[in-house]
Design an enzyme around this catalytic site. Structure first.
Site, PDB file in Angstrom:
ATOM      1  N   GLN A 184      38.452  42.066  37.892  1.00  0.00           N
ATOM      2  CA  GLN A 184      37.699  41.132  37.051  1.00  0.00           C
ATOM      3  C   GLN A 184      38.621  40.117  36.395  1.00  0.00           C
ATOM      4  O   GLN A 184      39.772  40.448  36.076  1.00  0.00           O
ATOM      5  CB  GLN A 184      36.986  41.927  35.958  1.00  0.00           C
ATOM      6  CG  GLN A 184      35.660  42.488  36.427  1.00  0.00           C
ATOM      7  CD  GLN A 184      34.887  43.083  35.269  1.00  0.00           C
ATOM      8  OE1 GLN A 184      35.467  43.641  34.348  1.00  0.00           O
ATOM      9  NE2 GLN A 184      33.576  42.957  35.324  1.00  0.00           N
ATOM     10  N   TYR A 185      38.069  38.914  36.180  1.00  0.00           N
ATOM     11  CA  TYR A 185      38.776  37.847  35.445  1.00  0.00           C
ATOM     12  C   TYR A 185      40.131  37.512  36.076  1.00  0.00           C
ATOM     13  O   TYR A 185      41.051  37.077  35.404  1.00  0.00           O
ATOM     14  CB  TYR A 185      38.956  38.225  33.956  1.00  0.00           C
ATOM     15  CG  TYR A 185      37.664  38.679  33.328  1.00  0.00           C
ATOM     16  CD1 TYR A 185      36.574  37.800  33.222  1.00  0.00           C
ATOM     17  CD2 TYR A 185      37.511  39.988  32.889  1.00  0.00           C
ATOM     18  CE1 TYR A 185      35.373  38.229  32.692  1.00  0.00           C
ATOM     19  CE2 TYR A 185      36.308  40.419  32.357  1.00  0.00           C
ATOM     20  CZ  TYR A 185      35.238  39.525  32.257  1.00  0.00           C
ATOM     21  OH  TYR A 185      34.054  39.959  31.746  1.00  0.00           O
ATOM     22  N   ARG A 186      40.235  37.736  37.379  1.00  0.00           N
ATOM     23  CA  ARG A 186      41.462  37.406  38.136  1.00  0.00           C
ATOM     24  C   ARG A 186      42.685  38.197  37.679  1.00  0.00           C
ATOM     25  O   ARG A 186      43.811  37.765  37.833  1.00  0.00           O
ATOM     26  CB  ARG A 186      41.754  35.894  38.097  1.00  0.00           C
ATOM     27  CG  ARG A 186      40.552  35.043  38.385  1.00  0.00           C
ATOM     28  CD  ARG A 186      40.761  34.037  39.502  1.00  0.00           C
ATOM     29  NE  ARG A 186      39.469  33.694  40.099  1.00  0.00           N
ATOM     30  CZ  ARG A 186      39.141  33.956  41.356  1.00  0.00           C
ATOM     31  NH1 ARG A 186      39.992  34.546  42.158  1.00  0.00           N
ATOM     32  NH2 ARG A 186      37.966  33.634  41.821  1.00  0.00           N
ATOM     33  N   ILE A 187      42.431  39.361  37.079  1.00  0.00           N
ATOM     34  CA  ILE A 187      43.557  40.224  36.686  1.00  0.00           C
ATOM     35  C   ILE A 187      43.826  41.159  37.876  1.00  0.00           C
ATOM     36  O   ILE A 187      43.708  42.375  37.772  1.00  0.00           O
ATOM     37  CB  ILE A 187      43.229  41.016  35.386  1.00  0.00           C
ATOM     38  CG1 ILE A 187      42.646  40.096  34.324  1.00  0.00           C
ATOM     39  CG2 ILE A 187      44.478  41.730  34.855  1.00  0.00           C
ATOM     40  CD1 ILE A 187      43.589  39.004  33.841  1.00  0.00           C
ATOM     41  N   HIS A 188      44.099  40.535  39.026  1.00  0.00           N
ATOM     42  CA  HIS A 188      44.233  41.302  40.268  1.00  0.00           C
ATOM     43  C   HIS A 188      45.499  42.165  40.253  1.00  0.00           C
ATOM     44  O   HIS A 188      46.412  41.940  39.451  1.00  0.00           O
ATOM     45  CB  HIS A 188      44.303  40.346  41.461  1.00  0.00           C
ATOM     46  CG  HIS A 188      43.284  39.272  41.417  1.00  0.00           C
ATOM     47  ND1 HIS A 188      41.939  39.526  41.345  1.00  0.00           N
ATOM     48  CD2 HIS A 188      43.421  37.918  41.421  1.00  0.00           C
ATOM     49  CE1 HIS A 188      41.284  38.375  41.311  1.00  0.00           C
ATOM     50  NE2 HIS A 188      42.155  37.390  41.344  1.00  0.00           N
TER      51      HIS A 188
END
Ligand SMILES: Cc1cc2nc3c(=O)[nH]c(=O)nc-3n(C[C@H](O)[C@H](O)[C@H](O)COP(=O)(O)O)c2cc1C
Length: 207
Positions: A184-188
Site C-alpha cells: 500500500q501507498y507504494r511502500i513496496h
C-alpha cells in the site's frame, strides 16, 4: 494468502539463501493466479551499436544452471546475444503485484537438451520453427503459409522431424535476482540477491 508473509523481508524469506528456490515458490503461485502465460518474461538485450531492445519470451526451463528460453538463432535477439552474451529478464505477475528482475550471462544450451524440448512440441509448432525466418520482412503472408505447406510436404512423418540448426535455447546464468512485492501507498518491498564469487548475498532496497 498474506503477501507480507510470502516475501517476509523481516522474517521467513530472509533466511532463503538461494533466489532460485524463492523464484520457484513465486512461479508456483503465479501458475495458480495468472490467467495466461505465467512463464512470460521480457528479455532485454543490446545490439552492436549499444542500442537496447526488449521483447517477450517464455521461460521453458529452470535449474541451478539458469533460466532457459527457446528461439530462432538468426533472430535479432540471438544476434544481440551472440555479439554481447549478457541479458536481463523481467517477470511481472500483475494479479500478485510482483516483479522479478534477473541479470546474467547467456550461453546456448546443449544440442541434446534442445532436441528433447523441440521433440516435445506439437507438430505444427515444429513446422513453424522451420518455416519462420523470425523478424525478417515478408512480402505477403501467403509467402509464409506456402513455406509452412512446403515443410509439411517435406516432413510428412511427425516422428522424423529434426530440429532446425537455427532453432535452440539460450540459458541465462543469474548474477543478480531481485524480488519486488507491491504494498500500500507504494511502500513496496524489494529483496535483491547478488552473486559474489560462489555465494548469494542478500540486500533490501528502498522502493
Ligand atoms: C507472451 C509472448 C511470448 C513469446 N514467447 C516467445 C518465445 O518463447 N520465443 C520467441 O522466439 N519469441 C517469443 N515471442 C515473440 C517475441 O516477443 C518476438 O516478437 C520475436 O521473438 C522476435 O524478436 P526479435 O526480433 O527481438 O528477435 C513471444 C511473444 C509474446 C507476446
Amino acid at each position: 494468502m498474506n503477501q507480507k508473509n510470502l516475501l517476509g523481508l523481516d522474517s521467513c524469506f530472509m533466511d532463503m539463501d538461494d533466489p532460485i528456490e524463492l523464484f520457484k515458490i513465486w512461479m508456483l503461485e503465479a501458475e495458480k493466479k495468472e490467467i495466461n502465460d505465467p512463464n512470460a518474461l521480457s528479455l532485454a538485450t543490446v545490439n552492436k551499436k549499444n542500442e537496447p531492445n526488449v521483447r517477450m519470451v517464455l521461460l521453458k526451463g529452470l535449474s541451478s544452471k539458469g533460466f532457459v528460453f527457446y528461439t530462432n538463432f538468426n533472430s535479432p535477439k540471438s544476434q544481440d546475444l551472440k555479439n554481447h552474451p549478457e541479458a536481463a529478464m523481467c517477470f511481472h505477475w500483475k494479479s500478485l503485484q510482483r516483479q522479478v528482475r534477473i541479470k546474467g550471462g547467456v550461453k546456448q544450451i546443449e544440442d541434446n537438451e534442445a532436441d528433447l524440448y523441440f521433440n516435445s512440441r506439437p507438430y505444427e509448432s515444429r513446422i513453424g520453427a522451420w518455416a519462420s525466418d523470425q523478424s525478417k520482412v515478408m512480402k505477403v503472408r501467403k509467402e509464409f503459409l506456402d513455406k509452412i505447406n512446403e515443410f509439411k510436404q517435406k516432413y510428412k512423418d511427425e516422428k522424423i522431424l529434426p530440429r532446425p540448426k537455427h532453432w535452440s535455447g539460450w540459458c541465462l546464468k543469474p548474477s543478480s535476482v531481485e524480488f519486488w512485492l507491491g504494498d500500500q501507498y507504494r511502500i513496496h518491498e524489494r529483496l535483491k540477491y547478488n552473486k559474489i564469487k560462489n555465494d548469494w548475498k542478500k540486500e533490501i532496497l528502498y522502493p
